[in-house]
Write a protein that holds these residues in place. Structure first.
Motif, PDB file in Angstrom:
ATOM      1  N   LEU A 185      14.673  35.571  28.952  1.00  0.00           N
ATOM      2  CA  LEU A 185      13.270  35.310  28.616  1.00  0.00           C
ATOM      3  C   LEU A 185      12.321  35.468  29.791  1.00  0.00           C
ATOM      4  O   LEU A 185      11.141  35.710  29.594  1.00  0.00           O
ATOM      5  CB  LEU A 185      13.120  33.894  28.047  1.00  0.00           C
ATOM      6  CG  LEU A 185      13.800  33.642  26.711  1.00  0.00           C
ATOM      7  CD1 LEU A 185      13.589  32.208  26.285  1.00  0.00           C
ATOM      8  CD2 LEU A 185      13.276  34.589  25.659  1.00  0.00           C
ATOM      9  N   GLY A 186      12.816  35.307  31.004  1.00  0.00           N
ATOM     10  CA  GLY A 186      11.880  35.356  32.112  1.00  0.00           C
ATOM     11  C   GLY A 186      12.337  36.149  33.313  1.00  0.00           C
ATOM     12  O   GLY A 186      11.549  36.437  34.200  1.00  0.00           O
ATOM     13  N   PHE A 187      13.618  36.515  33.372  1.00  0.00           N
ATOM     14  CA  PHE A 187      14.190  37.254  34.503  1.00  0.00           C
ATOM     15  C   PHE A 187      13.932  36.536  35.822  1.00  0.00           C
ATOM     16  O   PHE A 187      13.744  37.153  36.849  1.00  0.00           O
ATOM     17  CB  PHE A 187      13.680  38.696  34.562  1.00  0.00           C
ATOM     18  CG  PHE A 187      13.792  39.435  33.268  1.00  0.00           C
ATOM     19  CD1 PHE A 187      14.999  39.515  32.605  1.00  0.00           C
ATOM     20  CD2 PHE A 187      12.696  40.049  32.703  1.00  0.00           C
ATOM     21  CE1 PHE A 187      15.116  40.195  31.403  1.00  0.00           C
ATOM     22  CE2 PHE A 187      12.796  40.734  31.508  1.00  0.00           C
ATOM     23  CZ  PHE A 187      14.009  40.814  30.849  1.00  0.00           C
ATOM     24  N   ASP A 188      13.903  35.208  35.770  1.00  0.00           N
ATOM     25  CA  ASP A 188      13.631  34.404  36.962  1.00  0.00           C
ATOM     26  C   ASP A 188      14.947  33.857  37.502  1.00  0.00           C
ATOM     27  O   ASP A 188      15.610  33.058  36.848  1.00  0.00           O
ATOM     28  CB  ASP A 188      12.687  33.257  36.605  1.00  0.00           C
ATOM     29  CG  ASP A 188      12.324  32.407  37.807  1.00  0.00           C
ATOM     30  OD1 ASP A 188      12.571  32.845  38.948  1.00  0.00           O
ATOM     31  OD2 ASP A 188      11.796  31.295  37.601  1.00  0.00           O
TER      32      ASP A 188
ATOM     33  N   ALA B 183      18.877  31.287  19.959  1.00  0.00           N
ATOM     34  CA  ALA B 183      17.809  31.389  18.971  1.00  0.00           C
ATOM     35  C   ALA B 183      16.488  31.813  19.619  1.00  0.00           C
ATOM     36  O   ALA B 183      15.769  32.665  19.085  1.00  0.00           O
ATOM     37  CB  ALA B 183      17.641  30.056  18.244  1.00  0.00           C
ATOM     38  N   ARG B 184      16.160  31.231  20.776  1.00  0.00           N
ATOM     39  CA  ARG B 184      14.907  31.587  21.460  1.00  0.00           C
ATOM     40  C   ARG B 184      14.910  33.039  21.927  1.00  0.00           C
ATOM     41  O   ARG B 184      13.902  33.740  21.842  1.00  0.00           O
ATOM     42  CB  ARG B 184      14.685  30.656  22.655  1.00  0.00           C
ATOM     43  CG  ARG B 184      14.286  29.261  22.242  1.00  0.00           C
ATOM     44  CD  ARG B 184      14.204  28.300  23.401  1.00  0.00           C
ATOM     45  NE  ARG B 184      13.386  28.789  24.496  1.00  0.00           N
ATOM     46  CZ  ARG B 184      13.486  28.349  25.737  1.00  0.00           C
ATOM     47  NH1 ARG B 184      14.355  27.412  26.036  1.00  0.00           N
ATOM     48  NH2 ARG B 184      12.713  28.831  26.674  1.00  0.00           N
ATOM     49  N   ILE B 185      16.062  33.499  22.431  1.00  0.00           N
ATOM     50  CA  ILE B 185      16.164  34.877  22.907  1.00  0.00           C
ATOM     51  C   ILE B 185      16.059  35.846  21.741  1.00  0.00           C
ATOM     52  O   ILE B 185      15.367  36.864  21.818  1.00  0.00           O
ATOM     53  CB  ILE B 185      17.472  35.069  23.701  1.00  0.00           C
ATOM     54  CG1 ILE B 185      17.410  34.280  25.006  1.00  0.00           C
ATOM     55  CG2 ILE B 185      17.730  36.545  23.988  1.00  0.00           C
ATOM     56  CD1 ILE B 185      18.750  34.131  25.693  1.00  0.00           C
ATOM     57  N   ALA B 186      16.709  35.536  20.622  1.00  0.00           N
ATOM     58  CA  ALA B 186      16.642  36.399  19.445  1.00  0.00           C
ATOM     59  C   ALA B 186      15.218  36.490  18.919  1.00  0.00           C
ATOM     60  O   ALA B 186      14.748  37.568  18.546  1.00  0.00           O
ATOM     61  CB  ALA B 186      17.579  35.883  18.363  1.00  0.00           C
TER      62      ALA B 186
ATOM     63  N   GLN C  98      10.117  39.551  18.233  1.00  0.00           N
ATOM     64  CA  GLN C  98       8.679  39.651  18.418  1.00  0.00           C
ATOM     65  C   GLN C  98       8.296  40.795  19.345  1.00  0.00           C
ATOM     66  O   GLN C  98       7.195  41.311  19.270  1.00  0.00           O
ATOM     67  CB  GLN C  98       8.131  38.341  18.965  1.00  0.00           C
ATOM     68  CG  GLN C  98       8.161  37.245  17.952  1.00  0.00           C
ATOM     69  CD  GLN C  98       7.717  35.917  18.523  1.00  0.00           C
ATOM     70  OE1 GLN C  98       7.729  35.718  19.737  1.00  0.00           O
ATOM     71  NE2 GLN C  98       7.340  35.001  17.657  1.00  0.00           N
ATOM     72  N   GLY C  99       9.213  41.200  20.218  1.00  0.00           N
ATOM     73  CA  GLY C  99       8.929  42.271  21.153  1.00  0.00           C
ATOM     74  C   GLY C  99       8.983  43.651  20.523  1.00  0.00           C
ATOM     75  O   GLY C  99       8.378  44.592  21.018  1.00  0.00           O
TER      76      GLY C  99
END
Length: 123
Positions: free
Chosen positions: A49-52, A76-79, A84-85
């Protein structure tokens, strides 16, 4: 969504520094990570989600705690972020069809509505 940058390798020195920073305590169950016990460094905000990969986004957790606490919600958040992307709807159809979507032609003559007279009861 953009492609993920290459993930940097985790050095032993960095792992030990983060272990010392957290005092050897699991961030989920708050118990001490004992010698020989499996532990992991978990991303607070998932990598996808953030590549941090900064030290502030990492926390020390037991391997078993990590499996039970994080995986379901993160997946679930990543999916959702991936869904949405993607381009959906008309933008995606335009990309497939080559730029424009032909519309249906409008009728050339005027029609009145209704075409037949109403044959119901009048109130």
């Amino acid at each position: 969504m953009t492609a993920a940058p290459p993930r940097p390798a985790m050095s032993k020195a960095r792992r030990l520094r983060l272990f010392a920073r957290d005092g050897g305590l699991c961030d989920i169950c708050k118990r001490k990570v004992l010698a020989g016990e499996a532990y992991e460094l978990d991303h607070i905000i998932p990598w996808a989600l953030g590549f941090d990969d900064s030290d502030e986004n990492l926390r020390l957790v037991h391997k078993t705690c990590h499996r039970t606490d994080k995986t379901g919600g993160d997946v679930a958040r990543i999916a959702k972020a991936k869904r949405q992307g993607r381009e959906t709807g008309q933008q995606a159809r335009r990309a497939v069809k080559g730029g424009s979507i032909p519309s249906r032609p409008f009728p050339k003559t005027k029609t009145t509505w209704p075409k037949r007279p109403f044959k119901g009861r009048e109130t």
